[in-house]
Design a protein around this motif. Structure first.
Motif, short mmCIF file in Angstrom:
data_model
loop_
_atom_site.label_atom_id
_atom_site.label_comp_id
_atom_site.label_asym_id
_atom_site.label_seq_id
_atom_site.Cartn_x
_atom_site.Cartn_y
_atom_site.Cartn_z
N GLU A 37 0.85 -1.18 0.00
CA GLU A 37 0.00 0.00 0.00
C GLU A 37 0.89 1.24 0.00
O GLU A 37 1.78 1.38 0.84
CB GLU A 37 -0.91 0.01 1.22
N TRP A 38 0.64 2.13 -0.93
CA TRP A 38 1.43 3.35 -1.06
C TRP A 38 0.50 4.55 -0.85
O TRP A 38 -0.68 4.50 -1.17
CB TRP A 38 2.04 3.45 -2.46
N GLY A 39 1.07 5.62 -0.36
CA GLY A 39 0.29 6.83 -0.18
C GLY A 39 0.05 7.54 -1.49
O GLY A 39 -0.82 8.39 -1.62
N GLU A 40 0.82 7.18 -2.49
CA GLU A 40 0.70 7.82 -3.81
C GLU A 40 0.77 6.74 -4.88
O GLU A 40 1.09 5.58 -4.59
CB GLU A 40 1.82 8.84 -3.99
#
Length: 61
Positions: A37-40
């Motif tokens: 999971e990435w913030g961007e």
């Protein structure tokens, strides 16, 4: 019974094998990056960085 002597692989076969190994490495990196999971949003450059990391790790082993 006859045996088949395939001899040494051709330069084309060696290059194809090298490219397939790099493709497998890219697929591994892509799977790893997309599972996190990435913030961007991720880009192909992120995947390439991970692939380089995995390649360096394989060379050390």
């Amino acid at each position: 019974m006859a045996t088949i002597d395939a001899g040494d692989p051709s330069p084309e076969a060696i290059e194809t094998e090298r490219q397939m190994a790099r493709l497998d490495l890219f697929r591994q990196a892509h799977g790893l990056v997309t599972d996190l999971e990435w913030g961007e949003a991720i880009s192909v450059y992120d995947v390439l960085k991970v692939a380089r990391f995995l390649e360096e790790k394989e060379e050390k082993d």
